[in-house]
Design a protein around this motif. Structure first.
Motif, PDB file in Angstrom:
ATOM      1  N   VAL A 230       0.862  -1.184   0.000  1.00  9.86           N
ATOM      2  CA  VAL A 230       0.000   0.000   0.000  1.00  9.86           C
ATOM      3  C   VAL A 230       0.895   1.229   0.000  1.00  9.86           C
ATOM      4  N   GLU A 231       0.632   2.148  -0.903  1.00  6.09           N
ATOM      5  CA  GLU A 231       1.398   3.389  -0.987  1.00  6.09           C
ATOM      6  C   GLU A 231       0.436   4.563  -0.976  1.00  6.09           C
ATOM      7  N   GLN A 232       0.657   5.520  -0.061  1.00  5.03           N
ATOM      8  CA  GLN A 232      -0.138   6.742  -0.108  1.00  5.03           C
ATOM      9  C   GLN A 232       0.465   7.654  -1.162  1.00  5.03           C
ATOM     10  N   ILE A 233      -0.356   8.059  -2.129  1.00  4.27           N
ATOM     11  CA  ILE A 233       0.123   8.845  -3.258  1.00  4.27           C
ATOM     12  C   ILE A 233       0.276  10.303  -2.848  1.00  4.27           C
ATOM     13  N   LYS A 234       1.429  10.849  -3.098  1.00  3.99           N
ATOM     14  CA  LYS A 234       1.690  12.246  -2.792  1.00  3.99           C
ATOM     15  C   LYS A 234       1.256  13.106  -3.978  1.00  3.99           C
ATOM     16  N   GLU A 235       0.742  14.277  -3.662  1.00  6.08           N
ATOM     17  CA  GLU A 235       0.236  15.181  -4.684  1.00  6.08           C
ATOM     18  C   GLU A 235       1.167  16.377  -4.838  1.00  6.08           C
ATOM     19  N   ALA A 236       1.348  16.830  -6.073  1.00  9.16           N
ATOM     20  CA  ALA A 236       2.127  18.045  -6.300  1.00  9.16           C
ATOM     21  C   ALA A 236       1.368  19.233  -5.718  1.00  9.16           C
ATOM     22  N   SER A 237       2.075  20.080  -4.993  1.00 10.05           N
ATOM     23  CA  SER A 237       1.435  21.256  -4.409  1.00 10.05           C
ATOM     24  C   SER A 237       1.150  22.292  -5.491  1.00 10.05           C
ATOM     25  N   PRO A 238      -0.075  22.811  -5.554  1.00  9.26           N
ATOM     26  CA  PRO A 238      -0.424  23.800  -6.577  1.00  9.26           C
ATOM     27  C   PRO A 238       0.482  25.026  -6.491  1.00  9.26           C
ATOM     28  N   GLY A 239       1.083  25.389  -7.612  1.00  7.08           N
ATOM     29  CA  GLY A 239       1.915  26.587  -7.650  1.00  7.08           C
ATOM     30  C   GLY A 239       3.283  26.415  -7.020  1.00  7.08           C
ATOM     31  N   GLU A 240       3.588  25.218  -6.500  1.00 13.38           N
ATOM     32  CA  GLU A 240       4.889  24.970  -5.884  1.00 13.38           C
ATOM     33  C   GLU A 240       5.489  23.712  -6.496  1.00 13.38           C
ATOM     34  N   PRO A 241       6.192  23.838  -7.630  1.00  7.59           N
ATOM     35  CA  PRO A 241       6.666  22.691  -8.394  1.00  7.59           C
ATOM     36  C   PRO A 241       7.571  21.736  -7.613  1.00  7.59           C
ATOM     37  N   ASN A 242       8.302  22.242  -6.628  1.00  9.53           N
ATOM     38  CA  ASN A 242       9.280  21.412  -5.929  1.00  9.53           C
ATOM     39  C   ASN A 242       8.777  20.853  -4.604  1.00  9.53           C
ATOM     40  N   SER A 243       7.481  21.034  -4.302  1.00  9.58           N
ATOM     41  CA  SER A 243       6.957  20.530  -3.040  1.00  9.58           C
ATOM     42  C   SER A 243       5.763  19.623  -3.302  1.00  9.58           C
ATOM     43  N   VAL A 244       5.449  18.794  -2.300  1.00  9.23           N
ATOM     44  CA  VAL A 244       4.343  17.856  -2.432  1.00  9.23           C
ATOM     45  C   VAL A 244       3.414  17.992  -1.229  1.00  9.23           C
ATOM     46  N   ARG A 245       2.183  17.529  -1.395  1.00  5.14           N
ATOM     47  CA  ARG A 245       1.244  17.465  -0.288  1.00  5.14           C
ATOM     48  C   ARG A 245       0.801  16.016  -0.153  1.00  5.14           C
ATOM     49  N   HIS A 246       0.587  15.588   1.067  1.00  3.80           N
ATOM     50  CA  HIS A 246       0.243  14.194   1.323  1.00  3.80           C
ATOM     51  C   HIS A 246      -1.237  13.917   1.122  1.00  3.80           C
ATOM     52  N   SER A 247      -2.019  14.975   0.956  1.00  2.00           N
ATOM     53  CA  SER A 247      -3.449  14.788   0.740  1.00  2.00           C
ATOM     54  C   SER A 247      -3.983  15.951  -0.088  1.00  2.00           C
ATOM     55  N   ILE A 248      -5.193  15.792  -0.578  1.00  2.00           N
ATOM     56  CA  ILE A 248      -5.868  16.845  -1.339  1.00  2.00           C
ATOM     57  C   ILE A 248      -6.703  17.645  -0.345  1.00  2.00           C
ATOM     58  N   LEU A 249      -6.455  18.930  -0.266  1.00  2.00           N
ATOM     59  CA  LEU A 249      -7.152  19.764   0.714  1.00  2.00           C
ATOM     60  C   LEU A 249      -7.851  20.906  -0.026  1.00  2.00           C
ATOM     61  N   GLU A 250      -9.106  20.665  -0.409  1.00  2.00           N
ATOM     62  CA  GLU A 250      -9.875  21.640  -1.167  1.00  2.00           C
ATOM     63  C   GLU A 250     -11.170  22.034  -0.449  1.00  2.00           C
ATOM     64  N   HIS A 251     -11.471  21.374   0.671  1.00  2.00           N
ATOM     65  CA  HIS A 251     -12.673  21.693   1.446  1.00  2.00           C
ATOM     66  C   HIS A 251     -12.280  22.151   2.841  1.00  2.00           C
ATOM     67  N   GLU A 252     -13.251  22.712   3.552  1.00  2.00           N
ATOM     68  CA  GLU A 252     -12.997  23.243   4.887  1.00  2.00           C
ATOM     69  C   GLU A 252     -13.371  22.261   5.993  1.00  2.00           C
ATOM     70  N   THR A 253     -14.203  21.276   5.670  1.00  2.00           N
ATOM     71  CA  THR A 253     -14.637  20.326   6.701  1.00  2.00           C
ATOM     72  C   THR A 253     -14.989  18.999   6.031  1.00  2.00           C
ATOM     73  N   THR A 254     -15.783  18.164   6.698  1.00  2.00           N
ATOM     74  CA  THR A 254     -16.091  16.803   6.272  1.00  2.00           C
ATOM     75  C   THR A 254     -16.442  16.696   4.788  1.00  2.00           C
ATOM     76  N   VAL A 255     -15.853  15.702   4.127  1.00  3.44           N
ATOM     77  CA  VAL A 255     -16.220  15.363   2.755  1.00  3.44           C
ATOM     78  C   VAL A 255     -17.060  14.088   2.815  1.00  3.44           C
ATOM     79  N   TYR A 256     -18.318  14.191   2.367  1.00  2.00           N
ATOM     80  CA  TYR A 256     -19.271  13.092   2.496  1.00  2.00           C
ATOM     81  C   TYR A 256     -19.353  12.197   1.269  1.00  2.00           C
TER      82      TYR A 256
END
Length: 392
Positions: A210-236
């Protein structure tokens, strides 16, 4: 707080009693040709071979197959004695119904005969989401629970293949799981998960890793984010729009929005629908985006302009799920109010509904007397005046 002789009114605030009375009045409406059941309806999926049938997760601990056209119950899959929160169909030949329950287990039945199958035990809290996938040569069941865990199961043997948790950002109770149809391969499945925190995570799963896929950080080509963060609270809700050219990810959140996350842009927000209250479900066709949730209304949005086109009123409690029926010209909704409702998505039908609402609004406006200087005071104003006079 209002006191009454009815036991149902004990310990109720005026607002709670008014809400109860409003819902009781609204319950008689026939909008959406309601199929009335005797339980809270918590989730729904389409039947794989019957275009007008849904498999519905019920609070009474069962999964019910309902034909939305005839209103008939075709079968009830029984077993749990606690609410069923989620349902999926899969396994060998796509012939098994799986249901996650408050009892912490996943139950299964033969889709056609209703015969009970294997029971999958391993979560330590409510099971909130289930999905099926083929990983390598194995038919697998993937479940997510309020215990913050994702478990991958071998359907045939019932054994646990993987137990998954985020090791970087604390993951809360799971709410939704979906398989990425574009990036998954016969050797590895890409799973997307959502939970009570606002983070959306992607996982690449093989029979042995199992591998958690890292995401490219928007606007930051050399950094990554471990999750997608586009909402402010629970995603249903999560689902991939397989009709679209890019197979983008759609989401529904407690922050009052539904969003289209663009695959090409690193799963950042491409389109946003501002429903206005907790959004529990989102569905799309080539013409419409449909949202629903806590405010009871189903809202149909023009997919091209993003503007609200029509509001479908009928449910009188929270809407928990939406299913676009075969052909794409109808959407079915299920609700805590215990009804299944089906709505035509033809533009002419939505225009008719809009016209009726406009005519009713005009009638009410005509019947309302114009304000003049001789209007009587309201009860609140009379009470305020009496209080002032007493003070004097």
């Amino acid at each position: 707080m209002r006191q009454g002789t009815s036991t149902g009114h004990f310990f109720q605030t005026d607002a709670e009693q008014a809400l109860e009375e409003r819902r009781a009045t609204k319950a008689a409406n026939k909008n959406g040709n309601p199929v009335v059941l005797k339980s809270k309806l918590l989730a729904a999926v389409p039947h794989p071979s019957a275009s007008s049938s849904l498999l519905i997760a019920e609070s009474t601990g069962s999964v019910r197959r309902v034909d939305v056209d005839s209103g008939e119950t075709k079968h009830v899959f029984r077993g749990p004695v606690t609410p069923v929160t989620c349902v999926a169909v899969g396994g060998s030949g796509n012939h098994t119904v799986f249901a996650g329950s408050w009892d912490k287990d996943i139950w299964s039945w033969d889709l056609e005969t209703g015969a009970p199958g294997r029971r999958y035990s391993g979560h330590t809290d409510f099971v909130k989401a289930v999905v099926c996938a083929k990983i390598g040569l194995k038919d697998c069941l993937i479940s997510g629970g309020a215990d913050k865990k994702i478990i991958v199961w071998d359907i045939e043997t019932g054994s646990r293949i993987h137990t998954i948790q985020d090791q970087t950002v604390s993951m809360m109770a799971l709410q939704a799981l979906v398989i990425d149809p574009l990036e998954s391969t016969p050797e590895a499945v890409v799973l997307v998960s959502a939970s009570s925190d606002p983070h959306i995570r992607r996982w690449r799963i093989t029979p042995s890793t199992v591998e958690q896929i890292k995401e490219a950080s928007p606007g930051e080509p050399n950094s990554v984010r471990h999750s997608i963060l586009e909402h402010e609270t629970t995603v249903y809700k999560l689902f991939f729009d397989i009709e679209g050219e890019e197979v983008d990810l759609w989401t529904a959140s407690g922050d009052g929005t539904a969003k289209c996350l663009s695959r090409q842009k690193g799963y950042t927000t491409d389109d946003i629908i501002k429903h206005g209250d907790h959004v529990r479900a989102v569905a799309v066709t080539d013409q419409w985006v449909i949202t629903a949730g806590r405010d009871e209304d189903i809202k149909v949005w023009d997919r091209t302009s993003g503007k609200l086109y029509c509001t479908l009123e009928g449910h009188y409690n929270e809407v928990t799920d939406l299913v676009v029926l075969a052909g794409g010209d109808r959407v079915a909704s299920v609700s805590i109010d215990g009804t299944v409702r089906t709505w035509l998505l033809h533009k002419s039908e939505l225009d008719r509904i809009n016209k009726e609402k406009e005519e009713k609004a005009n009638e009410v406006e005509k019947e309302t007397p114009e304000e003049t200087g001789d209007n009587l005071m309201t009860l609140e104003e009379e009470a305020e005046l009496a209080a002032l006079m007493e003070d004097d």
